[in-house]
Design an enzyme around this catalytic site. Structure first.
Site, PDB file in Angstrom:
ATOM      1  CG  ASP A  16      45.855  41.264  48.852  1.00 55.97           C
ATOM      2  OD1 ASP A  16      46.283  42.309  48.329  1.00 55.97           O
ATOM      3  OD2 ASP A  16      45.960  40.141  48.310  1.00 55.97           O
ATOM      4  N   GLY A  49      47.370  36.332  37.260  1.00 57.25           N
ATOM      5  CA  GLY A  49      46.876  35.640  38.454  1.00 57.25           C
ATOM      6  C   GLY A  49      45.371  35.702  38.639  1.00 57.25           C
ATOM      7  CG  ASN A  67      46.134  31.986  34.427  1.00 59.70           C
ATOM      8  OD1 ASN A  67      46.469  30.918  33.913  1.00 59.70           O
ATOM      9  ND2 ASN A  67      45.063  32.662  34.031  1.00 59.70           N
ATOM     10  CB  CYS A 118      27.690  52.270  58.252  1.00 59.59           C
ATOM     11  SG  CYS A 118      25.951  52.115  58.718  1.00 59.59           S
ATOM     12  CG  HIS A 159      36.298  42.440  43.440  1.00 66.18           C
ATOM     13  ND1 HIS A 159      36.755  41.199  43.052  1.00 66.18           N
ATOM     14  CD2 HIS A 159      35.444  42.838  42.465  1.00 66.18           C
ATOM     15  CE1 HIS A 159      36.196  40.863  41.892  1.00 66.18           C
ATOM     16  NE2 HIS A 159      35.403  41.844  41.515  1.00 66.18           N
ATOM     17  CD  GLN A 171      39.489  39.981  39.142  1.00 68.24           C
ATOM     18  OE1 GLN A 171      38.412  39.424  39.025  1.00 68.24           O
ATOM     19  NE2 GLN A 171      40.599  39.469  38.650  1.00 68.24           N
ATOM     20  NE  ARG A 198      39.492  36.524  52.405  1.00 73.84           N
ATOM     21  CZ  ARG A 198      38.874  37.074  51.374  1.00 73.84           C
ATOM     22  NH1 ARG A 198      37.562  37.090  51.315  1.00 73.84           N
ATOM     23  NH2 ARG A 198      39.561  37.626  50.403  1.00 73.84           N
ATOM     24  CE1 TYR A 201      35.372  39.438  52.975  1.00 74.47           C
ATOM     25  CE2 TYR A 201      33.343  38.570  53.912  1.00 74.47           C
ATOM     26  CZ  TYR A 201      34.121  38.878  52.808  1.00 74.47           C
ATOM     27  OH  TYR A 201      33.658  38.607  51.552  1.00 74.47           O
ATOM     28  CB  CYS A 214      27.130  52.160  62.326  1.00 71.97           C
ATOM     29  SG  CYS A 214      27.351  53.877  61.818  1.00 71.97           S
TER      30      CYS A 214
HETATM   31  P1  OAD Z   1      40.744  32.703  41.240  1.00 70.66           P
HETATM   32  O1  OAD Z   1      40.990  31.867  42.452  1.00 70.66           O
HETATM   33  O2  OAD Z   1      39.480  32.495  40.474  1.00 70.66           O
HETATM   34  O3  OAD Z   1      41.940  32.473  40.206  1.00 70.66           O
HETATM   35  C1  OAD Z   1      43.268  32.480  40.639  1.00 70.66           C
HETATM   36  C2  OAD Z   1      44.125  32.436  39.390  1.00 70.66           C
HETATM   37  O4  OAD Z   1      45.461  32.635  39.792  1.00 70.66           O
HETATM   38  C3  OAD Z   1      44.082  31.124  38.629  1.00 70.66           C
HETATM   39  O5  OAD Z   1      44.000  31.415  37.248  1.00 70.66           O
HETATM   40  C4  OAD Z   1      45.439  30.461  38.956  1.00 70.66           C
HETATM   41  O6  OAD Z   1      45.961  29.709  37.886  1.00 70.66           O
HETATM   42  C5  OAD Z   1      46.284  31.684  39.177  1.00 70.66           C
HETATM   43  N1  OAD Z   1      47.421  31.483  40.072  1.00 70.66           N
HETATM   44  C6  OAD Z   1      47.512  30.782  41.231  1.00 70.66           C
HETATM   45  N2  OAD Z   1      48.728  30.918  41.788  1.00 70.66           N
HETATM   46  C7  OAD Z   1      49.427  31.738  40.947  1.00 70.66           C
HETATM   47  C8  OAD Z   1      50.745  32.258  40.938  1.00 70.66           C
HETATM   48  N3  OAD Z   1      51.621  31.982  41.918  1.00 70.66           N
HETATM   49  N4  OAD Z   1      51.099  33.066  39.915  1.00 70.66           N
HETATM   50  C9  OAD Z   1      50.246  33.354  38.909  1.00 70.66           C
HETATM   51  N5  OAD Z   1      49.000  32.886  38.861  1.00 70.66           N
HETATM   52  C10 OAD Z   1      48.590  32.085  39.859  1.00 70.66           C
HETATM   53  O7  OAD Z   1      40.924  34.227  41.689  1.00 70.66           O
HETATM   54  P2  OAD Z   1      40.447  35.536  40.974  1.00 70.66           P
HETATM   55  O8  OAD Z   1      40.481  35.372  39.476  1.00 70.66           O
HETATM   56  O9  OAD Z   1      41.173  36.669  41.581  1.00 70.66           O
HETATM   57  O10 OAD Z   1      35.576  38.268  44.048  1.00 70.66           O
HETATM   58  O11 OAD Z   1      38.945  35.629  41.437  1.00 70.66           O
HETATM   59  C11 OAD Z   1      38.195  36.714  41.006  1.00 70.66           C
HETATM   60  C12 OAD Z   1      37.170  37.069  42.018  1.00 70.66           C
HETATM   61  O12 OAD Z   1      36.376  35.932  42.299  1.00 70.66           O
HETATM   62  C13 OAD Z   1      37.713  37.463  43.361  1.00 70.66           C
HETATM   63  O13 OAD Z   1      38.127  38.799  43.418  1.00 70.66           O
HETATM   64  C14 OAD Z   1      36.533  37.220  44.253  1.00 70.66           C
HETATM   65  C15 OAD Z   1      35.991  35.927  43.675  1.00 70.66           C
HETATM   66  O14 OAD Z   1      34.640  35.821  43.688  1.00 70.66           O
HETATM   67  C16 OAD Z   1      34.985  38.790  45.120  1.00 70.66           C
HETATM   68  O15 OAD Z   1      35.259  38.462  46.252  1.00 70.66           O
HETATM   69  C17 OAD Z   1      33.970  39.837  44.782  1.00 70.66           C
END
Ligand code: OAD
Length: 246
Positions: free
Chosen positions: A104, A188, A214, A127, A119, A101, A70, A67, A148
């Site tokens: 950042d 996205g 997306n 803590c 998220h 979600q 990141r 983390y 902590c």
């Molecule tokens: P994903 O990595 O599952 O999906 C990313 C999406 O963004 C895909 O549908 C891609 O097609 C799309 N994508 C990539 N580049 C793009 C761009 N330039 N413009 C538009 N779309 C684009 O990510 P999330 O759906 O955010 O949770 O993932 C959901 C959650 O899963 C995250 O928040 C995380 C993970 O587990 C936790 O950490 C709790």
């Protein structure tokens, strides 16, 4: 880029626009998504090894360091035109709800006023025992994660891990927005994790127009559902300019 004129009209007349964002919105800021082949974060690491309470119990240092890496990536990144377009959209429509979600904080840095963070936020540290946000900690010794200052438990990032509950108030607010908006944009996100999978459906059932943007979908218009295969950093500014030409 051509955008369906019917969708543009819906945006122009919308009273309440709700937007759900995922990792794809930050991809053009250089932050890897979770599931995209090659660049996806989980391609390098197994999620259960790094983003779960069990992982933190087994190897707190590894999780903390991952983390920290990141967090550094996020600190160096800057909002892209997609983030900026969403901040502008907030100023254009009567009511606007941004649900993300992403952890950042790039929406806030782009100027969005109050995104609902489903998220958490990687910039905050809590803590692991008490759940309280901790602003300062001692990094002078070699031990990681830091402790902590109040109770001595390990500190952890203020993000939701696999197997953990989403913050209740944030979820309720997101649900409420999906039910009361007239336009819902899902941008996205692969929609593989709840509630991203359900919110667009909730919106559509409540009568909203839904646009899914997306790189996984095929562009199609089946009102009230639109799917658009385009990078958000291009599509969102184009959509705005189509609705409100300068
Ligand atoms: P994903 O990595 O599952 O999906 C990313 C999406 O963004 C895909 O549908 C891609 O097609 C799309 N994508 C990539 N580049 C793009 C761009 N330039 N413009 C538009 N779309 C684009 O990510 P999330 O759906 O955010 O949770 O993932 C959901 C959650 O899963 C995250 O928040 C995380 C993970 O587990 C936790 O950490 C709790």
């Amino acid at each position: 880029m051509e955008i369906e004129s019917r969708l543009v009209e819906v945006l122009q007349h919308a009273r309440h626009v709700a937007v759900l964002t995922g990792a794809g919105v930050s991809a053009e800021s250089g932050i890897p998504t979770f599931r995209d082949a090659q660049t996806g974060l989980w391609a390098q690491f197994s999620p259960e090894e790094l983003a779960s309470p069990g992982a933190f119990r087994r190897n707190p240092r590894l999780v903390w360091e991952w983390y920290a890496w990141r967090r550094e990536l996020v600190t160096q990144a800057t909002p892209n035109p997609g983030h900026l377009a969403l901040a502008e959209l907030e100023r254009r429509v009567p009511r606007f709800t941004l649900i993300t979600q992403n952890v950042d904080g790039l929406h806030q840095r782009a100027g969005s006023s109050a995104p609902i963070e489903l998220h958490g936020n990687i910039g905050r540290v809590t803590c692991s025992e008490e759940g309280t946000v901790v602003d300062r900690w001692d990094t002078s010794d070699e031990e990681l994660p830091p402790r902590c200052p109040r109770c001595g438990a390990y500190l952890r990032p203020d993000v939701v891990w696999f197997g953990e509950q989403l913050p209740e108030a944030a979820l309720a607010a997101a649900w409420d927005a999906a039910q009361s908006c007239d336009l819902f944009l899902s941008v996205g996100t692969s929609g593989q994790v709840e509630p991203a999978a359900t919110l667009p459906r909730v919106a559509m059932q409540a009568g909203a127009t839904v646009a899914v943007i997306n790189l996984d979908v095929t562009t199609a218009a089946r009102p009230p559902l639109y799917t658009i295969n385009a990078p958000s950093g291009v599509l969102l500014p184009t959509l705005l300019r189509a609705a409100w030409p300068v």
